[in-house]
Scaffold this motif. Structure first.
Motif, PDB file in Angstrom:
ATOM      1  N   GLY A 397       0.792  -1.226   0.000  1.00 13.20           N
ATOM      2  CA  GLY A 397       0.000   0.000   0.000  1.00 13.20           C
ATOM      3  C   GLY A 397       0.820   1.270   0.000  1.00 13.20           C
ATOM      4  N   ILE A 398       2.076   1.205  -0.456  1.00 11.53           N
ATOM      5  CA  ILE A 398       2.941   2.393  -0.426  1.00 11.53           C
ATOM      6  C   ILE A 398       3.424   2.789  -1.824  1.00 11.53           C
ATOM      7  N   LEU A 399       2.820   2.245  -2.879  1.00 12.67           N
ATOM      8  CA  LEU A 399       3.310   2.508  -4.223  1.00 12.67           C
ATOM      9  C   LEU A 399       3.308   3.996  -4.539  1.00 12.67           C
ATOM     10  N   ASP A 400       2.329   4.739  -4.056  1.00 10.79           N
ATOM     11  CA  ASP A 400       2.254   6.159  -4.341  1.00 10.79           C
ATOM     12  C   ASP A 400       3.388   6.935  -3.674  1.00 10.79           C
ATOM     13  N   ASP A 401       4.048   6.331  -2.708  1.00  6.87           N
ATOM     14  CA  ASP A 401       5.162   6.992  -2.014  1.00  6.87           C
ATOM     15  C   ASP A 401       6.499   6.633  -2.609  1.00  6.87           C
ATOM     16  N   VAL A 402       6.508   5.816  -3.659  1.00  9.63           N
ATOM     17  CA  VAL A 402       7.754   5.341  -4.258  1.00  9.63           C
ATOM     18  C   VAL A 402       8.067   6.134  -5.520  1.00  9.63           C
ATOM     19  N   ALA A 403       9.309   6.624  -5.634  1.00 12.87           N
ATOM     20  CA  ALA A 403       9.736   7.356  -6.819  1.00 12.87           C
ATOM     21  C   ALA A 403      10.007   6.362  -7.954  1.00 12.87           C
ATOM     22  N   ILE A 404       9.324   6.523  -9.073  1.00 11.15           N
ATOM     23  CA  ILE A 404       9.457   5.622 -10.215  1.00 11.15           C
ATOM     24  C   ILE A 404       9.912   6.434 -11.425  1.00 11.15           C
ATOM     25  N   PRO A 405      11.124   6.218 -11.932  1.00  4.21           N
ATOM     26  CA  PRO A 405      11.579   6.963 -13.106  1.00  4.21           C
ATOM     27  C   PRO A 405      10.619   6.821 -14.276  1.00  4.21           C
ATOM     28  N   GLY A 406      10.327   7.923 -14.923  1.00  5.46           N
ATOM     29  CA  GLY A 406       9.438   7.894 -16.067  1.00  5.46           C
ATOM     30  C   GLY A 406       7.978   7.957 -15.713  1.00  5.46           C
ATOM     31  N   VAL A 407       7.658   7.933 -14.405  1.00  9.32           N
ATOM     32  CA  VAL A 407       6.269   7.957 -13.956  1.00  9.32           C
ATOM     33  C   VAL A 407       6.003   9.208 -13.139  1.00  9.32           C
ATOM     34  N   ASP A 408       6.900   9.512 -12.213  1.00  7.74           N
ATOM     35  CA  ASP A 408       6.703  10.706 -11.358  1.00  7.74           C
ATOM     36  C   ASP A 408       6.872  11.986 -12.165  1.00  7.74           C
TER      37      ASP A 408
END
Length: 408
Positions: A397-408
């Motif tokens: 439940g923490i995916l929104d808190d993870v920095a993802i290159p090309g997505v953020d």
């Protein structure tokens, strides 16, 4: 390979394809300047693909792939051709050799299969260079070159492995066909900047190799140093002490995905979080597709069929991430009625339609072309695909808190 060598997965992959006895092995020996592949007048000498790593001036580290003839026949021959098709999936630039044999006339009829390969490779977006080899043994090279140019719209490269004629021109064509993003791709560029304080949290558990770090950790650390980031490292259990010792909170924390829960709970305010697996998912694959797919995990049916694909073929250890920890977390969140199938190495189902989602490892042992071939297979089958890091973050439940290159 020494510790200072560029890993194969980070090298430009140049595949040689052609009919049996078309001169592939001779050409790869000439290009590398070494006796890498067995050369014989007997068709079908090359069975499994042969890999040779080297450096090409102006290009950098590459690996040449010598493959079996795509015209091989019989039950064993078909297995060899299948390995050749598999090698094509990891090819960044293809050299397709066309024959000037006496039964080919101007070279059209005897090279229809080569023309089909050229078309298939280009349709998949793989830069393909047509090559006429053994020009010292034939007077039909010029005629064949005209046929090839008329069929493909591009002038082939004429070479002789025996005399060396045309090799410089072929190397120049390879440089000209470099994929646009070959030198531009970065592991960390989109999540931090030069001068940022970056903390690497690296558990050294039973799965960590004794006396050294795993490849993604080494590659990430080296890139951060090259980019002039201020890098600190610690194990998960030392994270509280490390944070307490720092004059200010790090700008970014990169952790092993297995430690997401612990690290996320201790994360200082304003600090970005990601994992090695997430970074390599973006570096090797399709980060937006992976992130979109990860968000579907919690909505899977109770009897979902999930494929976990590992690039490594290591002997499973206690608490193995792909075979133990991730399946356990999936069943904890989704229920015991799900079915989890695990594949390793190059084993990957031809038919993906029985699965509701594919979860892939960070693929540090595969090059980007090979990972993207699996992405294409999933997209074609309308099956979502994500990776370990994003899947774990979504399940926690923490995916929104993870920095993802090309997505953020």
């Amino acid at each position: 390979m020494s510790l200072n060598d560029t890993p194969r997965a980070m090298r430009l992959h140049i595949g040689l394809f052609g009919r049996r006895n078309s001169g592939k092995s001779s050409l790869i020996n000439a290009l590398t300047g070494q006796h890498v592949a067995t050369v014989s007048d007997v068709p079908g000498t090359t069975t499994d693909p042969v890999y040779k790593s080297m450096e090409i001036h102006g290009i950098g580290p590459v690996v040449f792939i010598d493959t079996a003839g795509f015209d091989d026949s019989g039950s064993l021959g078909e297995l060899r051709v299948e390995r050749t098709r598999d090698a094509a999936k990891e090819t960044d630039i293809a050299l397709v050799l066309l024959s000037t044999g006496p039964d080919d006339g101007a070279g059209a009829a005897g090279n229809e299969d080569a023309f089909r390969w050229l078309e298939q490779l280009k349709r998949r977006g793989v830069p393909a260079i047509s090559v006429i080899s053994r020009i010292d043994e034939s007077t039909a090279a010029a005629s064949l070159a005209q046929v090839i140019e008329a069929r493909t719209g591009e002038r082939p490269v004429l070479v002789s492995a025996a005399t060396g004629e045309g090799l410089a021109a072929l190397r120049a064509e390879i440089a000209r066909h470099l994929p646009e993003d070959y030198r531009a791709r970065s592991i960390t560029a989109e999540v931090c900047e030069s001068g940022d304080a970056v903390l690497l949290v690296m558990p050294q558990d039973i799965q960590a190799p004794k006396g050294r770090l795993i490849l993604p950790q080494v590659q990430t650390l080296r890139e951060l140093l090259d980019r002039k980031c201020l890098v600190s490292c610690c194990t998960t259990d030392c994270l509280p002490a490390m944070l307490a010792s720092m004059a200010k909170a790090p700008d970014l924390v990169i952790t092993d995905s297995q430690a997401f829960r612990t690290v996320h709970a201790l994360l200082p305010a304003g600090c970005r979080l990601t994992s090695f697996s997430v970074l390599f998912a973006a570096f090797k694959g399709d980060a937006p597709f992976f992130a979109e797919s990860a968000r579907l995990l919690r909505a899977l049916p109770a009897n979902a069929k999930i494929l976990i694909a590992e690039a490594c073929t290591h002997k499973p250890l206690r608490e193995d991430i792909g075979r133990v920890k991730l399946p356990r977390l999936l069943k904890k969140v989704l229920g015991d009625a799900i079915t989890v199938t695990v594949t390793a190495g190059r084993d990957f189902p031809e038919d993906l339609t029985p699965f509701d989602i594919v979860i892939h490892c960070g693929a540090c042992m595969f090059n980007r072309a090979y990972v993207m071939s699996r992405v294409a297979a999933c997209r074609s089958a309308h099956v979502p695909m994500t990776n370990y890091g994003m899947a774990i973050a979504a399940l926690l439940g923490i995916l929104d808190d993870v920095a993802i290159p090309g997505v953020d």
